[in-house]
Write a protein that holds these residues in place. Structure first.
Motif, short mmCIF file in Angstrom:
data_model
loop_
_atom_site.label_atom_id
_atom_site.label_comp_id
_atom_site.label_asym_id
_atom_site.label_seq_id
_atom_site.Cartn_x
_atom_site.Cartn_y
_atom_site.Cartn_z
N GLN A 180 78.32 -45.98 -27.81
CA GLN A 180 77.31 -46.32 -27.07
C GLN A 180 76.90 -45.44 -25.77
OE1 GLN A 180 77.79 -50.24 -25.82
NE2 GLN A 180 79.87 -49.93 -25.23
N GLN A 181 75.66 -45.30 -25.59
CA GLN A 181 75.54 -44.42 -24.14
C GLN A 181 74.18 -44.79 -23.62
OE1 GLN A 181 75.39 -40.35 -25.42
NE2 GLN A 181 73.53 -40.65 -26.95
N ALA A 182 73.67 -44.69 -22.34
CA ALA A 182 72.51 -44.68 -22.16
C ALA A 182 71.50 -43.62 -22.53
CB ALA A 182 72.60 -44.29 -20.24
N ASN A 183 70.49 -44.24 -22.73
CA ASN A 183 69.12 -43.55 -23.48
C ASN A 183 67.88 -43.27 -22.81
OD1 ASN A 183 68.26 -42.14 -25.66
ND2 ASN A 183 67.90 -44.15 -26.82
N GLY A 184 67.78 -42.47 -21.63
CA GLY A 184 66.95 -42.22 -20.96
C GLY A 184 66.60 -43.62 -19.81
N GLU A 185 65.60 -43.18 -18.80
CA GLU A 185 65.34 -44.16 -17.77
C GLU A 185 64.22 -45.11 -18.15
OE1 GLU A 185 64.76 -42.06 -14.39
OE2 GLU A 185 66.70 -41.26 -14.10
N ALA A 186 63.97 -46.26 -17.52
CA ALA A 186 62.85 -47.28 -17.96
C ALA A 186 62.81 -47.86 -16.67
CB ALA A 186 63.14 -48.03 -19.15
N PRO A 187 61.64 -48.67 -16.57
CA PRO A 187 61.36 -49.67 -15.57
C PRO A 187 62.23 -51.00 -15.98
CG PRO A 187 59.39 -49.00 -16.26
CD PRO A 187 60.47 -48.44 -17.42
N VAL A 188 62.80 -51.36 -14.82
CA VAL A 188 63.50 -52.78 -14.87
C VAL A 188 62.58 -53.89 -15.35
CG1 VAL A 188 64.77 -54.66 -13.68
CG2 VAL A 188 65.30 -52.12 -13.37
N PRO A 189 62.93 -54.71 -16.49
CA PRO A 189 61.99 -55.72 -17.01
C PRO A 189 61.90 -56.93 -16.25
CG PRO A 189 63.84 -55.65 -18.41
CD PRO A 189 64.17 -54.51 -17.37
N ASN A 190 60.96 -57.81 -16.49
CA ASN A 190 60.82 -59.04 -15.75
C ASN A 190 61.09 -60.27 -16.72
OD1 ASN A 190 58.67 -58.84 -17.39
ND2 ASN A 190 57.31 -59.71 -15.57
#
Length: 455
Positions: A180-190
């Motif tokens: 497993q690994q991080a896969n790009g940045e994204a906004p924090v969901p609500n």
């Protein structure tokens, strides 16, 4: 229950999911065990425990986790017991183990096209006895390859030592239990994440079939996730529909058409989680490689499964739990343990179920990473790597002769009315205070819904 085996399995699973983070200590209750050459009940309890601990960590709770070993073992058999009809037949009449000229082979013929492939090599036969006579004239390795080349599914019985020297076994040894690994940045969901239904509002696109993947998405559905399962127009799964579709919506898409592929892309665009069990290059061929999936759904938690591992010559080979047990040495070890003269697999499809719960744990860890760090997440698992875990850390416990048998148990289950009739559904094996793990809807038949997200 063998506490040493359970501790070793738990430690390896936890390290696979969380690396060097402090090891939690769940409580294991009612430690009845399967009779097996390997610690199957311990595998059941620890894998369900891993998914449940990942849930606890996602919620940020310090509440203690407990797992009922007896119930966990039963979930590895089946969660549904029909009351007004016989249970579904699990195997095609020709599926199973056959003696070859120089060993044993397992033929997997549950899917109609896999049976057709087998028959293209071995011919049509009136019954298993007649088929066995034909198989007896074949060398096991030659027949295995012939069936595979014909588009079917088969596995020669190998010992663990033979598997570890096999090119695929060698490749597998280099793979992580949960890659497993991080896969790009994204906004924090609500996401609201109420304690009672933590995954409320989380959309899970389910592109899995048979057992492991559907077990993972069933667990997510029991936490309130909106799970949409997609199958091909002609796919049937009568032996498992009632078992693994509770809490889900099930639709069909023809991905051989441009319209079907476009609709899948639209569904993925609005997904939070993708769980898929296609062969390693299948989504790439549909124009949905990992980069495309990430662009379509920034922050996507993308968890995938295959049978034999993600590297090596068999990375794209079809496979199922029973075939992996046969090919990697589990069935051969069972033969020696049982004193029988034939392959002796695990008493349940334990590789499927354990991998399914580890997939669910990887999804929950990915959601945690999305909330904490604002990143997408990618994880890959395989049945063969789970088999290796069991072989390394789950040798037969000394007290493994008691056995667990499927039976009606009103204390451990609840009534369910579904399209097939009346049944008992097991209660959850794990307990987190305030978070019931229960599907909101009963099982449904494949293709019962439209291929769209609910508002």
């Amino acid at each position: 229950m063998d506490s040493q085996c359970a501790a070793a399995l738990w430690q390896q699973m936890w390290q696979g999911l969380r690396g060097t983070d402090p090891l939690p200590t769940p409580t294991f209750l009612e430690p009845d065990t399967f009779s097996s050459a390997f610690a199957v009940s311990e595998l059941a309890a620890t894998s369900i425990g891993l998914a449940s601990q990942a849930l606890s960590d996602l919620l940020g709770h310090a509440t203690p986790l407990s797992v009922n070993v007896r119930l966990a073992s039963r979930w590895f058999q089946h969660s549904v017991i029909p009351l007004n009809r016989p249970p579904a037949t699990l195997w095609d009449p020709f599926a199973g183990d056959y003696a070859c000229a120089d060993g044993w082979i397992r033929l997997h013929t549950n899917a109609a096209h896999h049976r057709t492939a087998m028959e293209s090599v071995l011919g049509l036969h009136a019954d298993r006895v007649a088929l066995a006579q034909t198989v007896a004239g074949w060398p096991a390795a030659k027949l295995e390859q012939a069936v595979i080349d014909a588009g079917g599914c088969a596995a020669q019985m190998r010992s663990e030592a033979q598997w570890l020297q096999h090119p695929q076994g060698l490749a597998l040894q280099q793979e992580a239990l949960i890659d497993q690994q991080a896969n790009g940045e994204a906004p924090v969901p609500n996401w609201p994440m109420p304690t009672a239904r933590p995954l409320l509002g989380v959309r899970v696109l389910d592109l899995t079939r048979i057992i492991a993947g559907p077990v993972a998405t069933r667990f997510l559905a029991s936490l309130g996730a909106q799970v949409l399962r997609i199958d091909p127009p002609d796919w049937q799964e009568p032996t498992l529909e009632e078992e693994i579709t509770c809490g889900k919506r099930c639709a069909r898409l023809d991905l051989k058409t441009a319209a079907g592929r476009e609709q899948l892309r639209e569904l993925l665009h609005h997904s939070d989680v993708l769980v898929h069990g296609y062969r390693a290059d299948a989504l790439d061929k549909l124009g949905l490689d990992a980069d495309t999936r990430r662009k379509l759904a920034p922050g996507l938690v993308d968890v995938s499964l295959n049978a034999w591992g993600w590297h090596g010559p068999w990375r794209n080979r079809r496979g199922y739990d029973s075939l992996v047990q046969m090919g990697c040495g589990i069935a051969e070890q069972g033969l020696h343990w049982s004193g029988k003269a034939q392959p002796t697999p695990l008493p349940v499809q334990a590789l499927d179920h354990a991998t399914g719960y580890m997939m669910a744990a990887a999804v929950l860890e990915g959601l945690r990473q999305r909330l904490i760090n604002g990143v997408g997440w990618q994880a890959r698992l395989s049945l063969a790597r789970t088999a290796r875990l069991l072989q390394q850390y789950g040798a037969a416990p000394a007290n493994s002769q008691s056995g667990i048998h499927a039976e009606r148990d009103d204390v451990l289950s609840e009534l369910e009315i579904n399209p097939w009739g009346i049944a008992q559904r097991l209660r959850a094996a794990a307990y987190l205070p305030g978070t019931p793990m229960i599907c909101a809807t009963s099982g449904v038949k494949l293709g019962s819904h439209a291929a769209r997200w609910q508002d």
